[in-house]
Enzyme design. Structure first.
Site, mmCIF file in Angstrom:
data_model
loop_
_atom_site.group_PDB
_atom_site.id
_atom_site.type_symbol
_atom_site.label_atom_id
_atom_site.label_comp_id
_atom_site.label_asym_id
_atom_site.label_seq_id
_atom_site.Cartn_x
_atom_site.Cartn_y
_atom_site.Cartn_z
ATOM 1 N N ARG A 148 65.047 -68.589 35.138
ATOM 2 C CA ARG A 148 64.029 -69.514 34.598
ATOM 3 C C ARG A 148 64.719 -70.705 33.925
ATOM 4 O O ARG A 148 65.185 -70.624 32.779
ATOM 5 C CB ARG A 148 63.140 -68.800 33.590
ATOM 6 C CG ARG A 148 62.128 -69.725 32.903
ATOM 7 C CD ARG A 148 61.072 -70.226 33.817
ATOM 8 N NE ARG A 148 60.262 -69.141 34.357
ATOM 9 C CZ ARG A 148 59.414 -69.290 35.374
ATOM 10 N NH1 ARG A 148 59.311 -70.462 35.965
ATOM 11 N NH2 ARG A 148 58.708 -68.271 35.821
ATOM 12 N N ARG A 173 66.409 -69.192 46.329
ATOM 13 C CA ARG A 173 66.796 -69.032 44.913
ATOM 14 C C ARG A 173 66.960 -67.561 44.512
ATOM 15 O O ARG A 173 67.389 -67.265 43.402
ATOM 16 C CB ARG A 173 65.785 -69.727 44.004
ATOM 17 C CG ARG A 173 64.399 -69.123 44.066
ATOM 18 C CD ARG A 173 63.426 -69.816 43.118
ATOM 19 N NE ARG A 173 62.134 -69.125 43.108
ATOM 20 C CZ ARG A 173 61.181 -69.358 42.221
ATOM 21 N NH1 ARG A 173 61.367 -70.279 41.273
ATOM 22 N NH2 ARG A 173 60.038 -68.705 42.259
ATOM 23 N N HIS A 201 64.048 -77.948 41.745
ATOM 24 C CA HIS A 201 63.044 -77.711 40.683
ATOM 25 C C HIS A 201 63.686 -77.887 39.290
ATOM 26 O O HIS A 201 63.770 -76.921 38.517
ATOM 27 C CB HIS A 201 62.523 -76.285 40.865
ATOM 28 C CG HIS A 201 61.266 -75.967 40.129
ATOM 29 N ND1 HIS A 201 61.147 -76.031 38.761
ATOM 30 C CD2 HIS A 201 60.048 -75.557 40.571
ATOM 31 C CE1 HIS A 201 59.927 -75.675 38.403
ATOM 32 N NE2 HIS A 201 59.243 -75.392 39.469
ATOM 33 N N ASP A 216 50.594 -80.433 36.078
ATOM 34 C CA ASP A 216 51.273 -79.855 37.246
ATOM 35 C C ASP A 216 50.862 -80.680 38.469
ATOM 36 O O ASP A 216 49.818 -80.435 39.070
ATOM 37 C CB ASP A 216 50.837 -78.387 37.406
ATOM 38 C CG ASP A 216 51.675 -77.648 38.437
ATOM 39 O OD1 ASP A 216 51.582 -76.403 38.482
ATOM 40 O OD2 ASP A 216 52.429 -78.315 39.184
ATOM 41 N N GLU A 241 60.808 -82.897 39.621
ATOM 42 C CA GLU A 241 61.447 -82.228 40.760
ATOM 43 C C GLU A 241 61.453 -83.122 42.012
ATOM 44 O O GLU A 241 60.374 -83.487 42.506
ATOM 45 C CB GLU A 241 60.682 -80.932 41.054
ATOM 46 C CG GLU A 241 60.501 -80.044 39.824
ATOM 47 C CD GLU A 241 59.350 -79.071 39.969
ATOM 48 O OE1 GLU A 241 59.100 -78.608 41.099
ATOM 49 O OE2 GLU A 241 58.706 -78.772 38.945
HETATM 50 O O1 TA6 Z 1 56.832 -76.966 40.130
HETATM 51 C C1 TA6 Z 1 55.690 -76.574 39.406
HETATM 52 C C2 TA6 Z 1 55.325 -75.152 39.821
HETATM 53 O O2 TA6 Z 1 54.947 -75.094 41.179
HETATM 54 C C3 TA6 Z 1 54.212 -74.665 38.883
HETATM 55 O O3 TA6 Z 1 52.986 -74.567 39.556
HETATM 56 C C4 TA6 Z 1 54.733 -73.315 38.379
HETATM 57 O O4 TA6 Z 1 54.340 -72.280 39.240
HETATM 58 C C5 TA6 Z 1 56.243 -73.581 38.424
HETATM 59 O O5 TA6 Z 1 56.452 -74.270 39.653
HETATM 60 C C6 TA6 Z 1 57.125 -72.356 38.250
HETATM 61 O O6 TA6 Z 1 57.079 -71.557 39.403
HETATM 62 P P1 TA6 Z 1 57.948 -70.175 39.392
HETATM 63 O O7 TA6 Z 1 57.687 -69.541 40.708
HETATM 64 O O8 TA6 Z 1 59.390 -70.562 39.211
HETATM 65 O O9 TA6 Z 1 57.445 -69.406 38.195
#
Ligand code: TA6
Length: 341
Positions: A85, A108, A186, A231, A290
């Site tokens: 994370r 990932r 991301h 978002d 991102e």
């Molecule tokens: O990039 C934004 C997003 O798509 C959000 O909707 C949220 O889900 C975030 O990514 C984190 O996603 P993850 O699968 O890493 O928890």
């Protein structure tokens, strides 16, 4: 573990185990959290970066003063098969659920390998602090995504401490079939406080709002500021985006190539509480911007290769009467215009 990797790690482990200072050069392969292998990159002026082989996941990017520029949650789980994370998760072969795989794809959640002799880049690098990683699909992967590919990622530190990620994805299908994918770097940026941050460069663009069933809207503001969960997938974005942190008087400049879209995300309090690997208040100290290719899938025929570039710099903010002074901010960026295709 490949022989190269084992020897390198063994060497570093022994030095690390004894606490003896390692005469680590610009590239060091060693063990990180939970014994996971990582590559540490060090630039002569003091900047550094770290990338775990798990997920080919950049988890640290520090400036020459040793200040961390990326956000990683204090509750991040460094254990397969959970994605780490924070840092820069690689979303491939799909972003979010724009397909039938797990959210953000499986790249990932896989352990990559160091590639000591990758195919040459069109423009050879003068950098010394870089590493080349490679991911090939396993039999299990082919069951969920029936395509052969070679995914090469180069992580490099530039002379001014800029962080550069270059992805090269090639279709190696023997059955003549093309494949399509969506992609994102991301990136989680470390910020002073979400109330101090504005994102510039996405004004007047259309975006898909993830909080409204991905309905399409047009950005009205002169910059993006954050007052609640946000978002959004901005479409057809410029190659440069600025993230201004007033408190820190610092601007992150995101420069990208081959990635037409950009996702902006802050989970805010409710979603923060709902994520077990994210602190309840951590939403205040991070923002995701991102570089991505989402709206239009990338399609490759066998033998074709796609390149997606990301260049991150952190420059002193020059902020005047509410408008980013692009000349001042971007002139500090070390990347010539033509080097981001
Ligand atoms: O990039 C934004 C997003 O798509 C959000 O909707 C949220 O889900 C975030 O990514 C984190 O996603 P993850 O699968 O890493 O928890």
């Amino acid at each position: 573990m490949s022989s190269t990797t084992a020897a390198a790690v063994a060497g570093e482990e022994s030095a690390a185990a004894t606490g003896a200072p390692t005469e680590a050069g610009p590239v060091e392969l060693c063990r990180g959290t939970n014994g996971l292998e990582k590559v540490v990159l060090r630039e002569v002026r003091g900047s550094s970066a770290e990338v775990y082989l798990y997920g080919s996941h950049v988890t640290s990017w520090k400036d020459e003063h040793g200040e961390e520029l990326l956000f990683v949650s204090n509750k991040a789980i460094f254990k397969p098969s959970k994605a780490i994370r924070g840092g820069i998760p690689i979303c491939f072969p799909q972003f979010s659920n724009f397909g039938n795989l797990e959210s953000h794809g499986f790249a990932r959640n896989r352990t990559w390998s160091v590639e000591t002799d990758p195919p040459p880049f069109p423009v050879p690098t003068s950098n010394r602090a870089y590493t080349d990683l490679i991911l090939l699909p396993t039999e299990e992967d082919l069951k969920i995504w029936p395509h052969s590919f070679e995914f090469r990622l180069r992580v490099a530190l530039g002379p001014g401490g800029d962080l550069m990620l270059t992805s090269r994805i090639r279709n190696t299908n023997a059955d003549g079939k093309p494949f399509s994918f969506t992609f994102a770097y991301h990136t989680y940026f470390s910020i002073s406080d979400i109330s101090e941050v504005r994102v510039e460069g996405l004004e007047t663009l259309d975006y898909l709002d993830n909080l409204k069933d991905r309905a399409r809207f047009t950005e009205q503001g002169d910059a993006i500021v954050f007052e609640s969960e946000l978002d959004r997938i901005y479409l057809g974005t410029p190659s440069k985006i600025a993230i201004i942190d007033h408190e820190k008087k610092r601007t992150f400049v995101v420069r990208k190539g081959g990635l037409p879209d950009a996702v902006v995300w802050n989970p805010w309090d409710k979603k923060a509480k709902a994520m077990s690997d994210f602190g309840d208040d951590e939403y205040k100290r991070m923002v995701c911007v991102e570089a991505a290719a989402i709206e239009k899938q990338i399609t490759l025929k066998p033998g074709e290769e796609w390149t997606g570039k990301l260049e991150l710099s952190a420059v002193p903010s020059s902020y005047y009467s509410g408008q980013l002074d692009p000349d001042r901010v971007l002139q500090d960026s070390t990347v010539p215009e033509d080097s981001i295709s």
